[in-house]
Design an enzyme around this catalytic site. Structure first.
Site, PDB file in Angstrom:
ATOM      1  N   MET A 253     -23.601-105.490  82.397  1.00 49.63           N
ATOM      2  CA  MET A 253     -25.122-105.401  82.872  1.00 49.63           C
ATOM      3  C   MET A 253     -25.652-106.557  82.007  1.00 49.63           C
ATOM      4  O   MET A 253     -26.987-106.437  81.756  1.00 49.63           O
ATOM      5  CB  MET A 253     -25.819-104.375  82.481  1.00 49.63           C
ATOM      6  CG  MET A 253     -25.071-103.084  83.363  1.00 49.63           C
ATOM      7  SD  MET A 253     -26.176-101.772  83.766  1.00 49.63           S
ATOM      8  CE  MET A 253     -26.697-101.227  82.011  1.00 49.63           C
TER       9      MET A 253
ATOM     10  N   GLY B  73     -18.899-107.401  71.849  1.00 50.43           N
ATOM     11  CA  GLY B  73     -18.009-106.377  72.714  1.00 50.43           C
ATOM     12  C   GLY B  73     -17.638-106.805  73.920  1.00 50.43           C
ATOM     13  O   GLY B  73     -16.358-106.750  74.331  1.00 50.43           O
ATOM     14  N   HIS B  74     -18.468-107.455  74.774  1.00 48.14           N
ATOM     15  CA  HIS B  74     -18.373-108.018  75.997  1.00 48.14           C
ATOM     16  C   HIS B  74     -17.255-109.014  75.928  1.00 48.14           C
ATOM     17  O   HIS B  74     -16.442-109.357  76.518  1.00 48.14           O
ATOM     18  CB  HIS B  74     -19.518-108.649  76.758  1.00 48.14           C
ATOM     19  CG  HIS B  74     -20.625-107.483  76.945  1.00 48.14           C
ATOM     20  ND1 HIS B  74     -21.804-107.453  76.174  1.00 48.14           N
ATOM     21  CD2 HIS B  74     -20.536-106.726  77.949  1.00 48.14           C
ATOM     22  CE1 HIS B  74     -22.571-106.274  76.565  1.00 48.14           C
ATOM     23  NE2 HIS B  74     -21.898-105.971  77.647  1.00 48.14           N
TER      24      HIS B  74
ATOM     25  N   GLY C 262     -15.081-101.297  77.996  1.00 54.07           N
ATOM     26  CA  GLY C 262     -15.083-101.202  76.671  1.00 54.07           C
ATOM     27  C   GLY C 262     -14.805 -99.435  76.255  1.00 54.07           C
ATOM     28  O   GLY C 262     -15.287 -98.807  76.898  1.00 54.07           O
TER      29      GLY C 262
ATOM     30  N   ARG D 206     -28.315-102.106  73.721  1.00 58.43           N
ATOM     31  CA  ARG D 206     -29.525-101.335  73.521  1.00 58.43           C
ATOM     32  C   ARG D 206     -29.765-101.360  71.795  1.00 58.43           C
ATOM     33  O   ARG D 206     -30.907-101.026  71.521  1.00 58.43           O
ATOM     34  CB  ARG D 206     -29.342-100.052  73.928  1.00 58.43           C
ATOM     35  CG  ARG D 206     -29.277 -99.889  75.331  1.00 58.43           C
ATOM     36  CD  ARG D 206     -29.330 -98.173  75.878  1.00 58.43           C
ATOM     37  NE  ARG D 206     -29.568 -98.067  77.469  1.00 58.43           N
ATOM     38  CZ  ARG D 206     -28.740 -97.915  78.200  1.00 58.43           C
ATOM     39  NH1 ARG D 206     -27.375 -97.813  77.975  1.00 58.43           N
ATOM     40  NH2 ARG D 206     -29.070 -97.718  79.473  1.00 58.43           N
TER      41      ARG D 206
END
Lengths: 285, 285
Positions: free
Chosen positions: B30, B36-37, B147, B187
């Site tokens: 998103m 992490g991505h 993930g 977030r």
């Protein structure tokens, strides 16, 4: 003709076909093949290099009080028919392979499934969409072929393929009828001779309505009355619904002039539930 | 790096890739990309010839009172990051292309979606499954990368891919954490400095529980109490749930010795809802 029970060898075979640059046409069926299925095969042969048929009586599209157990299963006869008509490969998965322990993901169609068959057969179209999506993912055809006899099913599958970006072409081929007009269906095998004769009221009624429409009748109510009249005159035929709806949205229409509409029928003849339909093409197109 | 907004050109590009015999790795996101991505991209580069990323804030996985409108959208920065990390193609569809007028077909996950996030975010996983199925059908990768931070999501997608015979491999890569242990999440950008410090209680609690488990504690109740204690000590952290479940079925477990289990947490830090998890590997394996 090749036959496959297992997904792995089928996928390997189809990968080879695709690597040769050939196009794949797919005809999913529940077996008990008749001339309606064979017309889909013929159409697939015209449109594609290779024709794959699946034969699988899908439990998730039958309701608890429906005819899953008694649905005709004549695999050897089906394989003979498929082979004679030039089908290249038949896939006959087991129920355990399609729905292994722990299976739980369903496809839920939207408003198109709310009316008509969806109302009378709760969960039916979710079962149809789920098995068709599974088979499409396994076969990955260029085109998939469905019969207009199951009109609502064909619209819901078209919508699913579009909504979920399957990227396959859905071809809907005309209903094949017996000489007396009865739409061919594997379930016709359930009918006694007397019921078989009475069942003609369904297609006769639809034809009466089409004639009236062509002659200028626009009122859905009046057209429905024409169909219902035919069915009322046959004591053995009990109408479940007769609806005139927009051919794309399946929403009921009152006046059938500026939109393309379809008359959809479900009726019981004895214990056998039959469906049929006829298109009323838009006058302005 | 190629970028695509439209399905047609993307499909054409990918067809070319496949015809060259190259494998495709797919990382759906998103956006608001973080390390992490990027770890998913790195893993995809190791496993596949070509890496395709999608960036799409999917409205159907947000509830009516959730943060769809405020979700961080930083496309130019994301494209720069993707390009720097060797992504070959980025797909950034419009909401209108993904959900055109008349869209109505959803994928409905089963019992795996009944608990935890599914309970607190009704419809969330149906939205996730539907968009992932759409993107898988468009990209048709060899492998798709998710993930572990979204543990339940990853399990539900694995199950969907299996149930619907997508035929793609789902790879779940380890959660990437900040130095203080907080799981990376787009977030986290919502957090004030004070909230950011308090949020560490979540990963600290999970680590405490893992240590206790490794030292011999088997009782799910006792392990949960260890996590909850950490969170209670942080006034800014309000625990939504802390559950210890079978890592495959996501059903609650009481004793964590003979099965592989996972501790799943959701907590609010201020108005920001965060999730995290830690695996408790089976002692018998």
């Amino acid at each position: 003709m090749r036959t496959f029970q297992q997904i792995g060898p089928l996928r390997t075979y189809l990968r080879g076909i695709r690597q040769e640059g050939k196009t794949i046409g797919f005809v999913p069926t529940m077996g008990a093949l008749h001339a309606g299925h064979m017309s889909l095969v013929k159409r697939a042969e015209q449109d594609c290099d290779i024709v794959v048929m699946s034969i699988f009586v899908n439990p998730t599209q039958f309701g608890p009080n429906e005819d899953y157990n008694s649905y005709p299963r004549v695999l050897q006869q089906d394989l003979q028919l498929a082979s004679n008509s030039g089908v290249d490969a038949v896939y006959t998965p087991s129920t355990e392979d399609m729905y292994p322990a722990g299976f739980q993901t369903l496809i839920t169609p939207g408003p198109l499934a709310a009316y008509l068959e969806g109302e009378h057969r709760p969960g039916h179209f979710s079962g149809v969409c789920t098995i068709v999506a599974k088979l499409l993912n396994i076969v990955q055809p260029d085109r998939a072929f469905f019969g207009q006899k199951d009109y609502q099913q064909a619209r819901i599958i078209e919508q699913m393929v579009h909504d979920l970006n399957f990227g396959y072409e859905v071809v809907v081929a005309p209903t094949v009828r017996a000489e007396d007009g009865l739409a061919l269906s594997s379930r016709n095998a359930y009918l006694t001779e007397e019921q078989r004769a009475a069942a003609c009221a369904i297609s006769l009624g639809l034809n009466d309505a089409l004639r009236a429409y062509t002659a200028g009748e626009c009122s859905a109510k009046a057209l429905r009355e024409i169909v219902e009249c035919r069915c009322r005159n046959e004591a053995l035929v009990s109408l479940e619904y007769c609806s005139i709806v927009n051919s794309l949205t399946l929403e009921p229409v009152e006046e059938v002039c500026s939109v393309s509409a379809v008359i959809l029928i479900a009726a019981k003849v004895g214990k056998t539930r039959l469906i049929d339909n006829i298109l009323l093409p838009s006058r302005t197109s």
